[in-house]
Scaffold this motif. Structure first.
Motif, PDB file in Angstrom:
ATOM      1  N   PRO A  94       0.845  -1.205   0.000  1.00  0.00           N
ATOM      2  CA  PRO A  94       0.000   0.000   0.000  1.00  0.00           C
ATOM      3  C   PRO A  94       0.878   1.251   0.000  1.00  0.00           C
ATOM      4  O   PRO A  94       2.012   1.216   0.494  1.00  0.00           O
ATOM      5  CB  PRO A  94      -0.771  -0.127   1.322  1.00  0.00           C
ATOM      6  N   PRO A  95       0.364   2.367  -0.542  1.00  0.00           N
ATOM      7  CA  PRO A  95      -0.980   2.519  -1.117  1.00  0.00           C
ATOM      8  C   PRO A  95      -1.051   2.169  -2.605  1.00  0.00           C
ATOM      9  O   PRO A  95      -2.128   2.049  -3.162  1.00  0.00           O
ATOM     10  CB  PRO A  95      -1.261   4.001  -0.918  1.00  0.00           C
ATOM     11  N   ARG A  96       0.125   1.984  -3.252  1.00  0.00           N
ATOM     12  CA  ARG A  96       0.114   1.738  -4.694  1.00  0.00           C
ATOM     13  C   ARG A  96      -0.621   0.450  -5.033  1.00  0.00           C
ATOM     14  O   ARG A  96      -1.322   0.363  -6.046  1.00  0.00           O
ATOM     15  CB  ARG A  96       1.546   1.685  -5.230  1.00  0.00           C
ATOM     16  N   HIS A  97      -0.474  -0.545  -4.167  1.00  0.00           N
ATOM     17  CA  HIS A  97      -1.104  -1.833  -4.450  1.00  0.00           C
ATOM     18  C   HIS A  97      -2.611  -1.696  -4.637  1.00  0.00           C
ATOM     19  O   HIS A  97      -3.175  -2.211  -5.599  1.00  0.00           O
ATOM     20  CB  HIS A  97      -0.811  -2.818  -3.316  1.00  0.00           C
ATOM     21  N   GLN A  98      -3.276  -1.006  -3.716  1.00  0.00           N
ATOM     22  CA  GLN A  98      -4.733  -0.886  -3.816  1.00  0.00           C
ATOM     23  C   GLN A  98      -5.158  -0.131  -5.067  1.00  0.00           C
ATOM     24  O   GLN A  98      -6.173  -0.451  -5.685  1.00  0.00           O
ATOM     25  CB  GLN A  98      -5.305  -0.187  -2.580  1.00  0.00           C
ATOM     26  N   LYS A  99      -4.376   0.861  -5.462  1.00  0.00           N
ATOM     27  CA  LYS A  99      -4.741   1.670  -6.633  1.00  0.00           C
ATOM     28  C   LYS A  99      -4.654   0.846  -7.915  1.00  0.00           C
ATOM     29  O   LYS A  99      -5.513   0.949  -8.790  1.00  0.00           O
ATOM     30  CB  LYS A  99      -3.828   2.895  -6.710  1.00  0.00           C
TER      31      LYS A  99
END
Length: 412
Positions: A94-99
C-alpha cells in the motif's frame, strides 16, 4: 534449526516426488513459525506454517512487505527487484497496491466472470469430446491445461492460434528449476521477453481498436491520474497469464489424481453431481497450487513465539497451513470431498488463494473453471485409473504435475 526429514522448504528437490505431507505435519508440530536454513542461497528464513500467524503476516503489509524483496520465495538481485518485479501487483505494498488492484479488479468481478460460464462450458465439452472415445489420454496437457489456458488467453485478447506458443512460454518461465521443463534460467528470461513483446503488440492494437477485456481494462486504467505505463502493463500481462493458467491447471491435475486414488469418493460425486461444486473446496485445500510466498519483515516483531528482525525473510507455506490439524481437525491429512458438508465454512478456512490485501483477484474465475471442468470430467471419464507413473514438477513455488497418463472406460 529445523529437525525435519528435509532441511529446506526452498529446495526444489523437496517437492520433486510430490508434496511431502508427513514431513510438513512434523514441521507443524514444532510450532507455527520455524527457523530454517537455505544452504542453496545462504539466506535463512522463517517458515510460517500456522494459520493464525500466516493471516497476521498477510494482513499487515506495513510489518511484512511484499515490495522490499518481492513476494516470490526465490532470491534475486536487488536491481532486478527494483526495475523488473516492482512493476507487478503481487510485489506491491500500500498505497500503490490498492490503486493498481482497483483497475484489475474490474475485469474479475463476479458478475463479469459468471457471464463466461456458457463459453467455458462449451470449451470443456470440446476438450472432453477429443479424448473420451479413445479410452486414454495424457491428462495434464490434453485435459487439465486446456480450459485455463483458453480462458485466460481469451480474457487477455490473445488469439487461440497462439495457444501452444503461450503454453510453452509459461512452462519455460515458471519451471526453470526443472530440467524437463526448461534448459536454463536464461531460457526463462527469453520466454518472458517474448511475452513482453507480445503484450506490447496487443497494447498497440488496443490503441487502434479498443478491446473490452482484461487488456483493455489495464491499458485504460490510471493510478493517481496517470495511465499505466506499457512496461507496467507488460509485466502485469505476464503475471495474469501465468497466475490464471498454471494454477488452475495444477488444481485440476491434482484433483483428478486424488479422485482416482479415492474411487469411493469419485463414485459419490458420480452419483451426486450436485456435490461436485462444494467438493471443489476440498480439492483446493488438499493440493494448493502455489506452495509458498514471501514477505520481508520491516521491524522487530514477535511472531508465533519467535523474534523476527528487520529484513528477515518470511515464507508463508500455504500448503502446510491448509493441512493444519488445529483448523481442519484430526483428519486434516485425509482427502474428503464431503468435508464441506461437515465444515460449512470450509471455503473461508482454506488459504489456497491467500488472504488479506493480496487475496487472489482471480479466485472467482478459478473456481468457475474448476467447477465447469469437474462437472464435465466426472460423468464422462468413467472408472479412470493411472496408466504409468505420475511425473511431478521440480519446483518449490508451483505444486504442479508434468505428466499423468490415464485410461478410462469407453461409453458405448
Amino acid at each position: 534449526m529445523s529437525q525435519c526429514p528435509f532441511s529446506n522448504l526452498l529446495n526444489p528437490d523437496t517437492y520433486a516426488q510430490g508434496m511431502p505431507y508427513q514431513a510438513l505435519k512434523n514441521m507443524r508440530q514444532q510450532g507455527p513459525v520455524v527457523k530454517m536454513d537455505d544452504p542453496i542461497t545462504g539466506v535463512p528464513y522463517w517458515a510460517v506454517v500456522g494459520q493464525q500467524e500466516l493471516d497476521f503476516v498477510s494482513k499487515n503489509p506495513a510489518l511484512f512487505s511484499s515490495a522490499k524483496r518481492t513476494a516470490f520465495p526465490m532470491e534475486m538481485p536487488q536491481d532486478e527487484v527494483d526495475f523488473i518485479h516492482s512493476h507487478t501487483i503481487i510485489n506491491m505494498d500500500p498505497p500503490r497496491h490498492q490503486k493498481v488492484r482497483r483497475i484489475v479488479r474490474e475485469a474479475f468481478t463476479p458478475k463479469r466472470v459468471n457471464s463466461y460460464e456458457p463459453a467455458f462450458r462449451a470449451h470443456a465439452k470440446e476438450i472432453l469430446d477429443k479424448v473420451v472415445k479413445r479410452g486414454e489420454c495424457e491428462f495434464v496437457e490434453e485435459v487439465a491445461a486446456e480450459l485455463p489456458l483458453v480462458a485466460i488467453l481469451e480474457l487477455l485478447g490473445v488469439p487461440l492460434a497462439d495457444r501452444k506458443q503461450f503454453f510453452d512460454w509459461t512452462n519455460t518461465m515458471m519451471f526453470a528449476d526443472d530440467p524437463d521443463m526448461s534448459t536454463s534460467i536464461e531460457d526463462g528470461q527469453i520466454a518472458a521477453g517474448e511475452c513482453i513483446n507480445y503484450a506490447l503488440t496487443l497494447a498497440a492494437q488496443h490503441r487502434k481498436t479498443p478491446m473490452n477485456n482484461i487488456t483493455g481494462a489495464l491499458l485504460d486504467g490510471d493510478v493517481d491520474g496517470e495511465a499505466i505505463s506499457e512496461e507496467d502493463f507488460a509485466w502485469m500481462f505476464i503475471l495474469i497469464l501465468v497466475g490464471g493458467n498454471e494454477s488452475t491447471r495444477t488444481v485440476i491435475s491434482h484433483g483428478m489424481r486424488l479422485l482416482m486414488e479415492h474411487p469411493d469418493q469419485l463414485d459419490y460425486l458420480v452419483q451426486n453431481p450436485s456435490k461436485i461444486a462444494p467438493a471443489i473446496d476440498e480439492i483446493l485445500r488438499y493440493n494448493t497450487a502455489f506452495i509458498q510466498m514471501r514477505r520481508t519483515a520491516t521491524e522487530d516483531i514477535e511472531l508465533g513465539g519467535q523474534q523476527l528482525c528487520p529484513g528477515d525473510k518470511v515464507i508463508l507455506h500455504y500448503h502446510a497451513v491448509n493441512h493444519s490439524e488445529d483448523v481442519f481437525g484430526d483428519d486434516a491429512m485425509a482427502f474428503d470431498v464431503r468435508r464441506s458438508e461437515r465444515m460449512p465454512k470450509l471455503s473461508q478456512q482454506i488459504r489456497s488463494f491467500g488472504i488479506g490485501q493480496h487475496f487472489c483477484i482471480g479466485s472467482h474465475l478459478a473456481r468457475l473453471e474448476l467447477q465447469v471442468m469437474f462437472e464435465e470430467i466426472i460423468p464422462r471419464l468413467r472408472n479412470p485409473r493411472l496408466q504409468g507413473e505420475i511425473s511431478y514438477i521440480r519446483s518449490y513455488f508451483v505444486n504442479g504435475i508434468k505428466n499423468m497418463p490415464i485410461s478410462f472406460d469407453i461409453n458405448t
